[in-house]
Design an enzyme around this catalytic site. Structure first.
Site, PDB file in Angstrom:
ATOM      1  NE  ARG A 104      -4.069   6.012  -1.428  1.00  0.00           N
ATOM      2  CZ  ARG A 104      -3.850   5.408  -0.283  1.00  0.00           C
ATOM      3  NH1 ARG A 104      -4.379   5.568   0.944  1.00  0.00           N
ATOM      4  NH2 ARG A 104      -2.728   4.489  -0.099  1.00  0.00           N
ATOM      5  CB  THR A 108      -1.145  15.122  -2.246  1.00  0.00           C
ATOM      6  OG1 THR A 108      -2.070  14.452  -3.386  1.00  0.00           O
ATOM      7  CG2 THR A 108      -0.272  15.913  -2.761  1.00  0.00           C
ATOM      8  CG  ASP A 200      -1.847  -1.593  -4.688  1.00  0.00           C
ATOM      9  OD1 ASP A 200      -1.405  -0.138  -4.555  1.00  0.00           O
ATOM     10  OD2 ASP A 200      -2.631  -1.430  -5.436  1.00  0.00           O
ATOM     11  CG  ASP A 203       0.067  -2.870  -7.590  1.00  0.00           C
ATOM     12  OD1 ASP A 203      -0.381  -2.262  -8.631  1.00  0.00           O
ATOM     13  OD2 ASP A 203       0.775  -2.272  -6.758  1.00  0.00           O
TER      14      ASP A 203
HETATM   15  C1  PRP Z   1      -6.770   2.354  -3.909  1.00  0.00           C
HETATM   16  C2  PRP Z   1      -8.286   1.550  -3.516  1.00  0.00           C
HETATM   17  C3  PRP Z   1      -8.902   2.875  -3.446  1.00  0.00           C
HETATM   18  C4  PRP Z   1      -8.021   3.833  -2.758  1.00  0.00           C
HETATM   19  C5  PRP Z   1      -8.363   3.751  -1.358  1.00  0.00           C
HETATM   20  O1  PRP Z   1      -6.842   2.752  -5.218  1.00  0.00           O
HETATM   21  O2  PRP Z   1      -8.722   0.848  -4.623  1.00  0.00           O
HETATM   22  O3  PRP Z   1      -9.422   3.296  -4.522  1.00  0.00           O
HETATM   23  O4  PRP Z   1      -6.740   3.455  -3.018  1.00  0.00           O
HETATM   24  O5  PRP Z   1      -7.583   4.743  -0.778  1.00  0.00           O
HETATM   25  P1  PRP Z   1      -8.228   6.090   0.150  1.00  0.00           P
HETATM   26  O6  PRP Z   1      -9.396   5.543   0.864  1.00  0.00           O
HETATM   27  O7  PRP Z   1      -6.990   6.669   1.010  1.00  0.00           O
HETATM   28  O8  PRP Z   1      -8.391   7.000  -1.061  1.00  0.00           O
HETATM   29  P2  PRP Z   1      -5.564   3.330  -6.017  1.00  0.00           P
HETATM   30  O9  PRP Z   1      -5.472   4.916  -5.683  1.00  0.00           O
HETATM   31  O10 PRP Z   1      -4.316   2.595  -5.305  1.00  0.00           O
HETATM   32  O11 PRP Z   1      -5.662   3.160  -7.389  1.00  0.00           O
HETATM   33  P3  PRP Z   1      -5.723   1.794  -8.563  1.00  0.00           P
HETATM   34  O12 PRP Z   1      -7.151   1.080  -7.500  1.00  0.00           O
HETATM   35  O13 PRP Z   1      -6.078   2.355  -9.628  1.00  0.00           O
HETATM   36  O14 PRP Z   1      -4.536   1.072  -8.081  1.00  0.00           O
HETATM   37  N1  URA Z   2      -5.326   1.052  -1.116  1.00  0.00           N
HETATM   38  C1  URA Z   2      -4.923  -0.243  -1.216  1.00  0.00           C
HETATM   39  O1  URA Z   2      -5.040  -0.867  -2.352  1.00  0.00           O
HETATM   40  N2  URA Z   2      -4.731  -0.705  -0.313  1.00  0.00           N
HETATM   41  C2  URA Z   2      -4.566  -0.090   0.885  1.00  0.00           C
HETATM   42  O2  URA Z   2      -4.305  -0.650   2.082  1.00  0.00           O
HETATM   43  C3  URA Z   2      -4.847   1.429   0.951  1.00  0.00           C
HETATM   44  C4  URA Z   2      -5.153   1.914  -0.114  1.00  0.00           C
END
Ligand code: PRP
Ligand code: URA
Length: 209
Positions: A104, A108, A200, A203
């Site tokens: 994400r 944006t 998160d 993380d």
């Molecule tokens: C997190 C999660 C989803 C996304 C959900 O990933 O694992 O993929 O956010 O958010 P959305 O429904 O608003 O798109 P992130 O973008 O943080 O990436 P990561 O898993 O690499 O940390």
């Molecule tokens: N991605 C995450 O990892 N946690 C949230 O709460 C939303 C998006």
């Protein structure tokens, strides 16, 4: 309108509580996400077709059932979706695994695809797309777009926690794809984190921040 299944099995709900707890560290968090994914996969595969076969028991012949050879693929959205794969494979060891890399954009909040590698016969497989969080829904919508563009015919979305906003956006974009979640939480905060959620997911799985 897509069907939304909330998996309220007590084992899933118990583990979800531990997952949410901010004092649960990465090692335990990883184990719990895998375990929840395994229990959820049990429900997600409930409608797999069976065929009748005959086997010989020590007592005599038995007409019984085996899975009807439907081929499965598990496709995690990286990074956090990876944490669910091991648990699902414990239940379905013959499934193939594809990967979709999405993050994400922090400004944006739009998903950005950086990787996609799928089994060559993805169009013939029943696909379980996995990501623990359905927040705005942007990543899951983009993940399904990516799968459909590569010929996927049969997809289910499995997440651990969904926001109402994400469910609405996902069902509007892909009304043909059923959603399986362990919980539907209250709302998204200003940073589009799920409240109360679990923080998160990436993380917490990998100890980054
Ligand atoms: C997190 C999660 C989803 C996304 C959900 O990933 O694992 O993929 O956010 O958010 P959305 O429904 O608003 O798109 P992130 O973008 O943080 O990436 P990561 O898993 O690499 O940390
Ligand atoms: N991605 C995450 O990892 N946690 C949230 O709460 C939303 C998006």
């Amino acid at each position: 309108m897509a069907t939304v299944h909330v998996l309220d099995h007590p084992m899933i709900q118990h583990k979800l509580t531990l997952i949410r707890d901010k004092d649960t560290g990465p090692k335990e968090f990883r184990e719990l996400i895998e375990e929840v994914a395994m229990f959820m996969a049990y429900e997600v595969t409930r409608d797999l077709p069976l065929e009748e076969v005959e086997v010989e028991t020590p007592i005599g012949p038995a007409r019984t059932h085996v899975l009807a050879g439907k081929k499965l693929a598990v496709v995690p959205i990286l990074r956090a979706g990876l944490g669910m794969v091991g648990g699902i494979l414990r239940l379905i060891p013959a499934a193939k695994v594809g990967h979709i890399g999405l993050y994400r954009d922090p400004k944006t909040l739009e998903p950005v695809e950086y990787f996609c590698k799928l089994p060559a016969d993805i169009g013939e497989r029943e696909i379980i797309l996995v990501d623990p969080m359905l927040a705005t829904g942007g990543s899951a919508v983009a993940g399904v777009n990516s799968l459909k563009a590569r010929g996927a015919q049969s997809i289910k979305l499995m997440c651990v926690i969904a926001a109402p906003e994400g469910i609405k956006a996902f069902c509007a974009a892909h009304p043909d794809i059923p959603v399986y979640t362990a919980a539907v939480d209250k709302y998204l905060n200003e940073q589009a984190y799920i409240v109360p959620g679990l923080g998160d997911a990436g993380d917490r799985l990998y100890g980054t921040r």
